[in-house]
Write an enzyme that holds these catalytic residues in place. Structure first.
Site, PDB file in Angstrom:
ATOM      1  N   GLY A  13     -34.458  81.399  -0.237  1.00 49.55           N
ATOM      2  CA  GLY A  13     -34.064  80.161  -0.897  1.00 49.55           C
ATOM      3  C   GLY A  13     -32.554  80.005  -0.782  1.00 49.55           C
ATOM      4  O   GLY A  13     -31.880  80.747  -0.047  1.00 49.55           O
ATOM      5  N   LEU A  44     -37.513  72.200  -2.512  1.00 39.03           N
ATOM      6  CA  LEU A  44     -38.181  71.141  -3.269  1.00 39.03           C
ATOM      7  C   LEU A  44     -37.224  70.348  -4.158  1.00 39.03           C
ATOM      8  O   LEU A  44     -37.598  69.313  -4.691  1.00 39.03           O
ATOM      9  CB  LEU A  44     -39.271  71.746  -4.159  1.00 39.03           C
ATOM     10  N   GLY A  47     -33.329  66.092  -7.217  1.00 34.01           N
ATOM     11  CA  GLY A  47     -32.276  65.336  -7.899  1.00 34.01           C
ATOM     12  C   GLY A  47     -30.912  65.517  -7.284  1.00 34.01           C
ATOM     13  O   GLY A  47     -30.265  64.557  -6.848  1.00 34.01           O
ATOM     14  N   GLU A 112     -28.319  62.400 -14.411  1.00 35.71           N
ATOM     15  CA  GLU A 112     -29.651  62.795 -14.889  1.00 35.71           C
ATOM     16  C   GLU A 112     -29.586  62.984 -16.403  1.00 35.71           C
ATOM     17  O   GLU A 112     -28.517  62.889 -17.006  1.00 35.71           O
ATOM     18  CB  GLU A 112     -30.098  64.089 -14.192  1.00 35.71           C
ATOM     19  N   HIS A 227     -40.691  70.798 -17.338  1.00 34.80           N
ATOM     20  CA  HIS A 227     -40.107  69.514 -16.911  1.00 34.80           C
ATOM     21  C   HIS A 227     -40.931  68.383 -17.508  1.00 34.80           C
ATOM     22  O   HIS A 227     -42.160  68.396 -17.420  1.00 34.80           O
ATOM     23  CB  HIS A 227     -40.075  69.409 -15.386  1.00 34.80           C
ATOM     24  N   ARG A 268     -34.307  68.222 -21.456  1.00 37.49           N
ATOM     25  CA  ARG A 268     -35.685  68.369 -20.997  1.00 37.49           C
ATOM     26  C   ARG A 268     -36.639  68.921 -22.050  1.00 37.49           C
ATOM     27  O   ARG A 268     -37.769  68.452 -22.164  1.00 37.49           O
ATOM     28  CB  ARG A 268     -35.717  69.307 -19.791  1.00 37.49           C
ATOM     29  N   HIS A 329     -41.409  74.384 -14.944  1.00 33.14           N
ATOM     30  CA  HIS A 329     -40.495  73.958 -13.878  1.00 33.14           C
ATOM     31  C   HIS A 329     -39.445  75.009 -13.529  1.00 33.14           C
ATOM     32  O   HIS A 329     -39.139  75.216 -12.368  1.00 33.14           O
ATOM     33  CB  HIS A 329     -39.811  72.671 -14.337  1.00 33.14           C
ATOM     34  N   ARG A 364     -31.915  74.645 -19.280  1.00 30.97           N
ATOM     35  CA  ARG A 364     -30.995  74.310 -18.188  1.00 30.97           C
ATOM     36  C   ARG A 364     -30.692  72.815 -18.135  1.00 30.97           C
ATOM     37  O   ARG A 364     -31.594  71.986 -18.208  1.00 30.97           O
ATOM     38  CB  ARG A 364     -31.625  74.739 -16.863  1.00 30.97           C
TER      39      ARG A 364
HETATM   40  C1  LIG Z   1     -39.732  70.549  -7.636  1.00 29.10           C
HETATM   41  C2  LIG Z   1     -38.398  71.136  -7.978  1.00 29.10           C
HETATM   42  C3  LIG Z   1     -37.282  70.316  -8.060  1.00 29.10           C
HETATM   43  C4  LIG Z   1     -36.025  70.849  -8.376  1.00 29.10           C
HETATM   44  N1  LIG Z   1     -34.932  70.014  -8.417  1.00 29.10           N
HETATM   45  C5  LIG Z   1     -33.708  70.556  -8.617  1.00 29.10           C
HETATM   46  C6  LIG Z   1     -32.524  69.759  -8.521  1.00 29.10           C
HETATM   47  O1  LIG Z   1     -32.575  68.545  -8.262  1.00 29.10           O
HETATM   48  N2  LIG Z   1     -31.327  70.357  -8.714  1.00 29.10           N
HETATM   49  C7  LIG Z   1     -31.210  71.682  -8.992  1.00 29.10           C
HETATM   50  O2  LIG Z   1     -30.078  72.161  -9.169  1.00 29.10           O
HETATM   51  N3  LIG Z   1     -32.314  72.455  -9.087  1.00 29.10           N
HETATM   52  C8  LIG Z   1     -33.543  71.940  -8.886  1.00 29.10           C
HETATM   53  N4  LIG Z   1     -34.653  72.747  -8.945  1.00 29.10           N
HETATM   54  C9  LIG Z   1     -34.484  74.165  -9.213  1.00 29.10           C
HETATM   55  C10 LIG Z   1     -33.945  74.856  -7.984  1.00 29.10           C
HETATM   56  O3  LIG Z   1     -34.532  74.321  -6.815  1.00 29.10           O
HETATM   57  C11 LIG Z   1     -34.231  76.351  -8.026  1.00 29.10           C
HETATM   58  O4  LIG Z   1     -33.922  76.883  -9.269  1.00 29.10           O
HETATM   59  C12 LIG Z   1     -33.382  77.088  -7.038  1.00 29.10           C
HETATM   60  O5  LIG Z   1     -33.475  76.455  -5.777  1.00 29.10           O
HETATM   61  C13 LIG Z   1     -33.831  78.538  -6.947  1.00 29.10           C
HETATM   62  O6  LIG Z   1     -33.334  79.085  -5.757  1.00 29.10           O
HETATM   63  P1  LIG Z   1     -33.593  80.604  -5.438  1.00 29.10           P
HETATM   64  O7  LIG Z   1     -32.943  80.851  -4.119  1.00 29.10           O
HETATM   65  O8  LIG Z   1     -33.205  81.426  -6.587  1.00 29.10           O
HETATM   66  O9  LIG Z   1     -35.188  80.746  -5.305  1.00 29.10           O
HETATM   67  P2  LIG Z   1     -36.249  80.007  -4.381  1.00 29.10           P
HETATM   68  O10 LIG Z   1     -35.666  78.874  -3.636  1.00 29.10           O
HETATM   69  O11 LIG Z   1     -37.423  79.755  -5.240  1.00 29.10           O
HETATM   70  O12 LIG Z   1     -36.631  81.117  -3.310  1.00 29.10           O
HETATM   71  C14 LIG Z   1     -37.330  82.288  -3.661  1.00 29.10           C
HETATM   72  C15 LIG Z   1     -37.583  83.082  -2.400  1.00 29.10           C
HETATM   73  O13 LIG Z   1     -38.027  84.393  -2.733  1.00 29.10           O
HETATM   74  C16 LIG Z   1     -39.140  84.736  -1.918  1.00 29.10           C
HETATM   75  N5  LIG Z   1     -39.926  85.772  -2.597  1.00 29.10           N
HETATM   76  C17 LIG Z   1     -40.433  85.759  -3.862  1.00 29.10           C
HETATM   77  N6  LIG Z   1     -41.046  86.929  -4.134  1.00 29.10           N
HETATM   78  C18 LIG Z   1     -40.927  87.691  -3.016  1.00 29.10           C
HETATM   79  C19 LIG Z   1     -41.363  89.001  -2.655  1.00 29.10           C
HETATM   80  N7  LIG Z   1     -42.043  89.772  -3.507  1.00 29.10           N
HETATM   81  N8  LIG Z   1     -41.083  89.464  -1.414  1.00 29.10           N
HETATM   82  C20 LIG Z   1     -40.402  88.688  -0.521  1.00 29.10           C
HETATM   83  N9  LIG Z   1     -39.951  87.440  -0.808  1.00 29.10           N
HETATM   84  C21 LIG Z   1     -40.219  86.954  -2.037  1.00 29.10           C
HETATM   85  C22 LIG Z   1     -39.852  83.417  -1.709  1.00 29.10           C
HETATM   86  O14 LIG Z   1     -40.739  83.481  -0.616  1.00 29.10           O
HETATM   87  C23 LIG Z   1     -38.645  82.504  -1.479  1.00 29.10           C
HETATM   88  O15 LIG Z   1     -38.181  82.613  -0.144  1.00 29.10           O
HETATM   89  C24 LIG Z   1     -35.901  72.224  -8.636  1.00 29.10           C
HETATM   90  C25 LIG Z   1     -37.026  73.050  -8.557  1.00 29.10           C
HETATM   91  C26 LIG Z   1     -38.266  72.532  -8.232  1.00 29.10           C
HETATM   92  C27 LIG Z   1     -39.446  73.431  -8.153  1.00 29.10           C
END
Ligand SMILES: Cc1cc2nc3c(=O)[nH]c(=O)nc-3n(C[C@H](O)[C@H](O)[C@H](O)COP(=O)(O)OP(=O)(O)OC[C@H]3O[C@@H](n4cnc5c(N)ncnc54)[C@H](O)[C@@H]3O)c2cc1C
Length: 398
Positions: A13, A44, A47, A112, A227, A268, A329, A364
């Site tokens: 991510g 995903l 916003g 927002e 959410h 929220r 969410h 948040r």
């Molecule tokens: C629909 C939606 C809309 C959103 N809109 C916004 C917005 O507009 N603005 C904002 O700031 N935030 C928003 N968020 C929140 C934000 O997108 C997330 O909090 C943030 O992107 C999290 O990023 P991350 O890199 O921590 O995790 P993620 O992007 O969730 O990535 C997690 C990664 O870990 C991997 N993984 C998990 N477990 C394992 C494992 N055991 N072994 C190997 N890989 C694993 C997954 O495959 C993935 O690649 C939104 C979230 C959602 C769901």
């Protein structure tokens, strides 16, 4: 995949990718992900991403974040996030991330819920994809970064509270160790554990479970964000988000009789409670969200993805209200980290949604999480470069 790396990052991510890109090219980095690299919640995000627009907005931005978090936020983490936002956005622009711009080419900002000012950068209603795909494309060009898809972390290699790598499982259920002096958990939230969630089902709190097994400190694990507005559907699977910026731009909520029943722009948690209460009172499974006050031009230009998805579900947001319901969410709690994204285990870092540095408090503020993920992923990378390395890590030997 090799047996040894300088750093292993779990998750592709925004947090995992940005951490990898902030490590120097002399470091061999392994990035693993459970599914394909572009299947993360970061893709995903609809916003946008917050940015401090100028010193005159600092106090308001700080206060909005604290108020949304019920003043349980870690003030130092909030300050660090806000103060770092300009350099993060400059860096994203430098990496060729595109944001919406006004007629004169200046960055455009939206608003927002619970934000007192428009301070959110966006790209249509697919800001997360715009940012994360750009980072992923760049990571794929780097010779020092190896991306392994369909590879699941199932455990840590750890002894005496020192981390020396992870145990992975491939698609054939083969299990093997991969070693590194630095491991970064960027494995997202826990929505996959819920029946109704906007998250990918495979993002299910794996990092937390493994951390618990090793007595790594966790924080606020009951702080789950619901959410207020996801598209109501009888189909199983991930719930489709109707972004808060839709309400920020003027959408209204109605009860079963088409009457407004609450302030659409409150934080929220409070809005979700108001919607649940109204559903109970009305005996319904959803309330209505009316996007028509935005006008057709804004709906089509700013929210084309939401518009298209609603059409596919049989609703035309330009002509009629759509049914919405709250769903899980976001996870404010997580693996406890300090401001360098260090966990309580030596050599182990956590950043993004899987971690808890206290920046969000109890709830948040919208569009703070992409920013937080990037700020604290970069701090993890900085600590790996400049921080303490365990001097004698016997786990690194076979
Ligand atoms: C629909 C939606 C809309 C959103 N809109 C916004 C917005 O507009 N603005 C904002 O700031 N935030 C928003 N968020 C929140 C934000 O997108 C997330 O909090 C943030 O992107 C999290 O990023 P991350 O890199 O921590 O995790 P993620 O992007 O969730 O990535 C997690 C990664 O870990 C991997 N993984 C998990 N477990 C394992 C494992 N055991 N072994 C190997 N890989 C694993 C997954 O495959 C993935 O690649 C939104 C979230 C959602 C769901």
């Amino acid at each position: 995949m090799k047996e040894y790396y300088d750093a292993i990052i779990v998750g592709t991510g925004a947090a995992g990718l940005y951490c990898a890109l902030n490590l120097p090219e002399r470091k061999n980095v392994l990035l693993i992900t459970k599914q394909e690299a572009d299947q993360s919640d970061s893709f995903l995000a609809q916003g946008g991403i917050c940015m401090l627009r100028g010193e005159e907005d600092y106090n308001d931005y700080f206060e909005d974040t604290m108020r949304a978090g019920h003043y349980e936020n870690n003030k130092k983490a909030v300050e660090l996030m806000i103060r770092s936002s300009n350099s993060i956005i400059r860096d994203l622009l430098h990496r060729k991330v595109t944001f919406a711009r006004g007629e004169n080419g200046e960055l455009a900002f939206t608003r927002e819920g619970a934000h007192s000012q428009p301070r959110i950068l966006f790209y249509e209603d697919i800001t997360g994809k715009q940012i994360t795909q750009t980072l992923l494309n760049e990571a794929k060009t780097k010779e020092n970064i190896e991306i392994c898809e369909h590879m699941t972390m199932v455990d840590l290699i750890a002894r005496d509270n020192i981390c020396g790598g992870i145990i992975v499982m491939d698609e054939q259920n083969q299990v093997y160790p991969v070693r590194a002096p630095h491991v970064v958990l960027a494995c997202g939230g826990l929505g996959g554990l819920y029946k109704n969630s906007t998250n990918y089902p495979h993002i299910a709190g794996d990092g937390l479970g493994i951390a618990m097994k090793h007595q790594i400190k966790l924080q606020n694990i009951d702080y789950i964000q619901i959410h207020p507005t996801t598209l109501y559907s009888k189909k199983p699977g991930r719930r489709f988000l109707i972004s808060e910026s839709v309400r920020g731009e003027g959408a209204l909520l109605y009860d079963r009789n088409g009457q407004r029943f609450t302030n659409e722009l409150q934080p929220r948690d409070l809005l979700s409670q108001a919607i649940f209460a109204q559903m109970e009172k009305d005996g319904t499974d959803f309330v209505w969200e009316d996007m028509r006050p935005l006008g057709e031009k804004t709906i089509l230009n700013h929210f084309p993805n939401i518009y298209q998805h609603c059409l596919e579900e049989g609703y035309d947001p330009c002509r009629e209200p759509i049914p919405v319901v709250p769903a899980q969410h976001y996870f404010m709690g997580g693996i406890q980290v300090d401001l360098g994204s260090r966990t309580s285990m030596t050599g182990l870092y956590a950043c993004g949604e899987t971690s808890c540095n206290g920046v969000h408090g109890k709830n948040r503020l919208a569009s703070n999480s992409l920013l937080e993920s990037l700020v604290f992923a970069r701090r993890a990378a900085d600590d790996i470069i400049f921080g303490r390395t365990p001097v004698k890590n016997q786990l690194l030997q076979k």
